[in-house]
Write an enzyme that holds these catalytic residues in place. Structure first.
Site, PDB file in Angstrom:
ATOM      1  N   VAL A  54      62.435 -23.242 -14.729  1.00  0.00           N
ATOM      2  CA  VAL A  54      61.952 -24.117 -15.748  1.00  0.00           C
ATOM      3  C   VAL A  54      61.653 -23.155 -17.024  1.00  0.00           C
ATOM      4  CG1 VAL A  54      61.090 -25.649 -16.650  1.00  0.00           C
ATOM      5  CG2 VAL A  54      61.867 -26.033 -14.115  1.00  0.00           C
ATOM      6  N   ARG A 108      55.316 -12.702 -12.403  1.00  0.00           N
ATOM      7  CA  ARG A 108      55.348 -11.892 -11.372  1.00  0.00           C
ATOM      8  C   ARG A 108      56.153 -10.858 -11.659  1.00  0.00           C
ATOM      9  NH1 ARG A 108      55.899 -15.083  -5.917  1.00  0.00           N
ATOM     10  NH2 ARG A 108      57.266 -16.239  -7.108  1.00  0.00           N
ATOM     11  N   GLU A 119      54.683 -34.121 -19.032  1.00  0.00           N
ATOM     12  CA  GLU A 119      55.655 -35.363 -19.346  1.00  0.00           C
ATOM     13  C   GLU A 119      56.621 -34.444 -17.937  1.00  0.00           C
ATOM     14  OE1 GLU A 119      57.259 -38.123 -19.549  1.00  0.00           O
ATOM     15  OE2 GLU A 119      56.119 -38.251 -21.446  1.00  0.00           O
ATOM     16  N   LYS A 140      53.962 -37.302  -7.932  1.00  0.00           N
ATOM     17  CA  LYS A 140      53.793 -37.947  -8.514  1.00  0.00           C
ATOM     18  C   LYS A 140      53.277 -39.172  -8.938  1.00  0.00           C
ATOM     19  CE  LYS A 140      58.214 -35.220  -9.058  1.00  0.00           C
ATOM     20  NZ  LYS A 140      59.834 -35.065  -8.757  1.00  0.00           N
TER      21      LYS A 140
END
Length: 445
Positions: free
Chosen positions: A28, A59, A144, A220
Site C-alpha cells: 500500500v 524496515r 478512509e 472493520k
C-alpha cells in the site's frame, strides 16, 4: 487563486505543498507513492496545493520497491516521523492494533500533525481514544482506507448520509473469504483446496486465520458501527464467526434452496440495542449483495430518508487502498476536516449492545446422521422442546444396501438464537448424529 492544469505543470497553484511522511512502504505504501507521483499535477489542481512526500520509514531501506525514487529523508524508527518539524501529515501503513503503529499515531497527534491511517485493528481497539486525542490537539484523524479499500464508505456514512438515521449496515468486508466462498460455489471444490489456491495467488496470507476466522471483518464492522450510529467503537461487542466450517455440501444445499453463502458483517438497531455480528449467512440468490463475488467488497446501508444504498468495489490491494489514502490526504490539504467518527468524541455514546443470544432469525441446519428409522423424529422432538418449528427439510438418500451416513438439512422458521444453540447441543448428543451440527444463519436483506 488556483488555476487549471496546463500540460504537465499546475499553473497558478499559490499555496505551498503539504508535506507528508509515510510509515510503511509495503504494497500500500508503495502504491501511495506511485499515485502521488503519477497524478501530482491533477491533485494539485483539484486541491489547490501540491502534496509532497518528504520523509519515510520502512524496515528495509535496501529492498526493491515498485515505486519512484525520491529525495525524502529515511527514518529507521517510525516514531521519528512525528518529531520531524517539516512533516505536516503522517501516513501510518504499518498495521497492528498496538506497538509501533499506535505509538507513531499517538505521537503525531500529540504533536498536532494530521494522521491518515489504514489501520482497522488499531481503530477497532482504540478508535474512541484516538479520536479524543486528535481533538484535544486539534489534529485531524482520517481513515478512509481502513474499511473496504477503495470504496469511499467512511465519507459516505459521515458526510453523504449525514441527514439520515442509519438503521442497518450490512457488508462483505473481507475479500479473502469472499473469494474462497465464490470459488467453492463456482467450482464445487472444498474449503481447504480453495484456501490453498488463494494463498498461492496472494489473496490469503500464509497464516490466514485473521481473515477466515472473521477477525478482519469484525475490526472493520466495529469502525462502521461507530460511524453509522455515533457510538464509541466497541470491538468486544462484535459476535465473530469465520468460514472454516462451511463445506461444499453446504454450498450445494444453499443453491438448492435459492441462496448463496457470504461472510457478512452486520450492524443493526434492535429494540434491545445494536447488534454487531460477523458470520456466514445464506442470502437470497436474487439480491444484489449475493452477486458480489471474488475479492470484491460491498457495503449496504439503510437510511430513514435515503432508503437502501449499496456501495461495491475492490476492498484491498495496492491501488484501491492507495486511492483511499490519497483521498484523505486531499481532504487535509484542502482544509476539509470532520470529526473522525462523524461527531465530536465527547458525543460518541457508549454502545448499548444487543446480546447475540437474543438475535431472532431463520436458520439452516445440516446434520450427518445414520440412515435409520426414528432419526427425524428424535431431531424434531428436540426442536419442538425448544419452540423451534421447521419450514422445510431435505434428506439426501442412499442407494439400496449402502450403509454410509446421510445428510439431513432443515430450514427453520424464525427462532431465538439462544433456543437454537441449546437445541443443537442436545441434537449433537443423539446417538444417530455422527458430526456436530452445522448452522448457517439466513438473512433476507
Amino acid at each position: 487563486m488556483t488555476k487549471a492544469v496546463v500540460g504537465k505543470k499546475a499553473i497558478g497553484v499559490s499555496l505551498p505543498p503539504m508535506k507528508v511522511g509515510i510509515a510503511g512502504l509495503g504494497v500500500v505504501g508503495a502504491g501511495v507513492v506511485r499515485l502521488l507521483d503519477r497524478h501530482a499535477d491533477m491533485l494539485a489542481a483539484r486541491i489547490g496545493r501540491p502534496v509532497k512526500v518528504v520523509a519515510v520509514s520502512a524496515r528495509d531501506r535496501r529492498r526493491k520497491r515498485d515505486m519512484p525514487k525520491g529525495s525524502w529523508r529515511w527514518y529507521a524508527k517510525a516514531e521519528e516521523l512525528a518529531a520531524d518539524p517539516e512533516v505536516e501529515v503522517v501516513v501510518e501503513l504499518i498495521g497492528g492494533a498496538d506497538g509501533v503503529a499506535r505509538r507513531l499515531v499517538e505521537a503525531a497527534l500529540k504533536a498536532g500533525k494530521g494522521v491518515v491511517t489504514a489501520n482497522k485493528a488499531m481503530l477497532a481497539m482504540h478508535g474512541a481514544k484516538l479520536a479524543a486525542l486528535a481533538e484535544k490537539h486539534d489534529a485531524p484523524l482520517a481513515f478512509e482506507a481502513a474499511v473496504a479499500g477503495g470504496i469511499p464508505i467512511v465519507k459516505a456514512l459521515r458526510e453523504g448520509l449525514a441527514g439520515n438515521r442509519i438503521d442497518s449496515i450490512t457488508g462483505i468486508l473481507n475479500g479473502t473469504c469472499n473469494y474462497i466462498l465464490t470459488e467453492m460455489r463456482t467450482t464445487g471444490r472444498g474449503f481447504a483446496e480453495v484456501l490453498e489456491e488463494a494463498q498461492k495467488l496472494g489473496y490469503a496470507e500464509a497464516d490466514p486465520s485473521f481473515d477466515i476466522d472473521g477477525v478482519d471483518a469484525a475490526h472493520k464492522l466495529a469502525v462502521l458501527t461507530s460511524l453509522a450510529f455515533n457510538t464509541a467503537v466497541d470491538f468486544r461487542a462484535v459476535h465473530v464467526e469465520g468460514i472454516r466450517h462451511v463445506s461444499a455440501l453446504d454450498i450445494s444445499f444453499a443453491r438448492e434452496f435459492g441462496y448463496r453463502i457470504k461472510l457478512l458483517a452486520i450492524a443493526r438497531r434492535t429494540p434491545k440495542g445494536i447488534e454487531q455480528r460477523v458470520h456466514p449467512c445464506m442470502v437470497p440468490a436474487d439480491t444484489p449483495i449475493a452477486h458480489v463475488d471474488g475479492v470484491f467488497n460491498a457495503v449496504a446501508a439503510e437510511g430513514d430518508y435515503v432508503g437502501p444504498v449499496l456501495f461495491e468495489g475492490r476492498g484491498a490491494g495496492s491501488n484501491p487502498t492507495a486511492s483511499a489514502v490519497v483521498a484523505d490526504l486531499a481532504d487535509l490539504a484542502a482544509g476539509r476536516r470532520a470529526p473522525a467518527f462523524g461527531v465530536p468524541a465527547v458525543k460518541l455514546q457508549p454502545l448499548k449492545a444487543a446480546a447475540m443470544a437474543d438475535h431472532v432469525g431463520r436458520f439452516y441446519i445440516r446434520l450427518i446422521v445414520r440412515d435409520q428409522p426414528g432419526v427425524l423424529a428424535d431431531v424434531s422432538a428436540v426442536l419442538r422442546d425448544h419452540k423451534i418449528s421447521i419450514e422445510s427439510l431435505v434428506q439426501r438418500g442412499r442407494a439400496e444396501g449402502d450403509r454410509q451416513p446421510v445428510a439431513v438439512v432443515l430450514i427453520s422458521h424464525e427462532a431465538r438464537e439462544a433456543d437454537m444453540a441449546r437445541a443443537l447441543q442436545r441434537i449433537a448428543k443423539l446417538r444417530s448424529v455422527l458430526e456436530p451440527p452445522a448452522l448457517i444463519r439466513i438473512e433476507q436483506l
